[in-house]
Design an enzyme around this catalytic site. Structure first.
Site, mmCIF file in Angstrom:
data_model
loop_
_atom_site.group_PDB
_atom_site.id
_atom_site.type_symbol
_atom_site.label_atom_id
_atom_site.label_comp_id
_atom_site.label_asym_id
_atom_site.label_seq_id
_atom_site.Cartn_x
_atom_site.Cartn_y
_atom_site.Cartn_z
ATOM 1 N N TYR A 147 55.252 96.577 52.165
ATOM 2 C CA TYR A 147 55.027 95.729 51.140
ATOM 3 C C TYR A 147 54.651 96.665 50.033
ATOM 4 C CZ TYR A 147 52.225 92.234 48.647
ATOM 5 O OH TYR A 147 51.690 91.142 47.638
ATOM 6 N N ASP A 242 55.157 104.824 47.486
ATOM 7 C CA ASP A 242 53.850 104.035 47.470
ATOM 8 C C ASP A 242 52.734 104.364 47.947
ATOM 9 O OD1 ASP A 242 52.196 101.986 46.988
ATOM 10 O OD2 ASP A 242 53.784 100.510 47.413
ATOM 11 N N LYS A 270 44.055 100.639 44.603
ATOM 12 C CA LYS A 270 43.116 100.546 45.543
ATOM 13 C C LYS A 270 41.832 101.394 45.126
ATOM 14 C CE LYS A 270 45.941 98.041 48.885
ATOM 15 N NZ LYS A 270 45.504 96.914 49.129
#
Ligand SMILES: Cc1ncc(COP(=O)(O)O)c(C=O)c1O
Length: 438
Positions: A147, A242, A270
């Site tokens: 994702y 990523d 994050k």
């Protein structure tokens, strides 16, 4: 302690939310669709604990889906954000903290240049545009179960909420967009080599989660990231690593600190935002310098590098010392051991997989034995019904897991022995509830 199964205040808020917010939540992973029940509306958090609208306290094993490496309302972060807010919430001009945050990321990772954005989605979207601008090619390669945010081109066979809700294809993503995305099985060197042999000169970039955490934690098999590196380099394509989830969490340098394969571009989010909206993409100077205003690839943002977000991110990273990562590693290992013991004692087939200090737990139906979960197909053999029972029992006992078996469990440096004891007390009941599902 056992909370009642209904949560009147949360239920009331959820009913109101459902009138004005689609599905009652602002991000699908917050819904309880796959585990049942009412999403809990939180009102406050402190350290490893958070409190909901019904006044119930939970040990938080989501940590805002990763950012809160040092728990809720850490005094240093609260102070940094408060001070920043007092000086002005946004200027729309450059500020010093943007430089400091970019310098900190450059110091910890191989990235030479950093562009700050507001979300991981923006970071991956921009990195792909940049890769296409740099190579003059259009094809993007991704892996099923990974994702990368809700970027049109990257939603195909995505993990996280797309996996949890089993959405086969996202309406609104056009055929043209999906035609330019190739999805490969994860950890499959042969599929990768075949694609590059056949279409290598069309590929702008391959984007991969540095160590996937969105189909549960499914780390790359030995040499897999290196193979991606070699093939992309050989065929003139860019490798985008990523690290939105792994960055500054799996280790001080993210997954790169564990598996030092150098990509061309990176995406972060994050932890680097400390619980406020901040993310980034970065990488090789010659590629990044194609970005406007230095170059012709346009990318921009009104609130990019926002003073509150950069203050929170800097404070979060400043707290993220080698000692902090040692503590996280110990906490993570202890929690894994407790969980494994409870599941083993209850006779629930399971597998716990790790990527640095990140981990997740796969629960399987009786008779299903998997030596290792290496791809999305294997991750989908887990028992959703068993996970739902496990989750629901833990919630009733004041332990808040991510409401999906496809998600990583997140701990923080605020999760101390007392907190671990609380989890340890609840786990046998949850494992028993999972066993009872069969
Ligand atoms: C690996 C990865 N990339 C990108 C994203 C998207 O980030 P955001 O939710 O901030 O848009 C996520 C979010 O969970 C992620 O885990």
């Amino acid at each position: 302690m056992l909370y009642p199964s209904d949560a009147p205040q949360s239920a009331d808020l959820f009913a109101r939310a459902s009138e004005v917010i689609p599905g009652g939540v602002n991000s699908p992973v917050r819904a309880f669709r796959s585990v049942g029940g009412t999403p809990r509306f939180m009102t406050s958090g402190k350290g490893a604990l958070m409190t909901d609208a019904d006044g119930r306290e939970y040990v938080d094993l989501i940590c805002s889906w990763g950012p809160l490496l040092h728990g809720h309302a850490h005094p240093a972060i609260v102070e940094a954000v408060t001070k920043a807010a007092q000086k002005g919430t946004s200027f729309g001009t450059p500020t010093e903290n943007e430089v400091l945050l970019a310098e900190e990321i450059v110091a910890r990772t191989p990235a030479q240049r950093i562009r700050l954005v507001n979300s991981g989605t923006e970071a991956t979207m921009s990195a792909i545009r940049l890769a296409r601008g740099f190579t003059g090619r259009s094809l993007v390669v991704k892996f099923s179960g990974c994702y990368h945010g809700h970027v049109d081109a990257l939603l195909a066979e995505a993990g996280s909420g797309v996996a949890t809700l089993a959405i086969p294809e996202t309406r609104g993503v056009t055929a043209t967009q999906t035609a330019e995305t190739v999805v490969l099985p994860y950890n499959d060197p042969q599929a990768l080599e075949e694609l590059f042999t056949q279409r290598g000169d069309e590929i702008a970039c391959l984007i991969t989660e540095a160590a996937p955490g969105n189909m549960g934690v499914v780390p790359p098999v030995d040499g897999f990231n290196q193979l991606i590196r070699d093939l992309t380099a050989r065929h003139g394509a860019l490798m985008i690593s990523d690290e939105v989830m792994t960055g500054f969490r799996a280790s001080a340098a993210g997954w790169y600190g564990i598996d030092p394969v150098e990509a061309d571009l990176y995406t972060f989010g994050k932890v680097m935002g400390g619980g406020l909206p901040a993310a980034a993409f970065g990488g090789r100077a010659d590629v990044m310098d194609l970005l406007a205003p230095a170059g012709p690839v346009y990318q921009a943002g009104t609130l990019s590098g926002n003073p509150l977000a950069t203050a929170a991110g800097l404070a979060n990273l400043t707290l993220s010392t080698p000692e902090a990562y040692e503590k996280l590693a110990t906490t993570s290992t202890t929690l894994q051991g407790m969980t494994a013991a409870a599941l083993y004692n209850a006779g629930v087939p399971h597998r716990i997989q790790t990527a640095g200090t990140m981990f997740s737990v796969f629960l399987f139906a009786d008779g299903v034995e998997l030596a290792q979960v290496t791809d999305y197909a294997a991750a989908r053999t887990q028992s959703a019904a068993r996970f739902a029972a496990f989750f629901t029992e833990l919630l009733a006992r004041g332990i808040y897991l991510p409401p999906s078996g496809f998600e990583c469990w997140f701990v923080s440096t605020a999760h101390d022995e007392q907190i671990l004891d609380r989890i340890d007390e609840a786990l046998p009941y949850a494992a028993g509830a999972a066993a009872a599902v069969g």
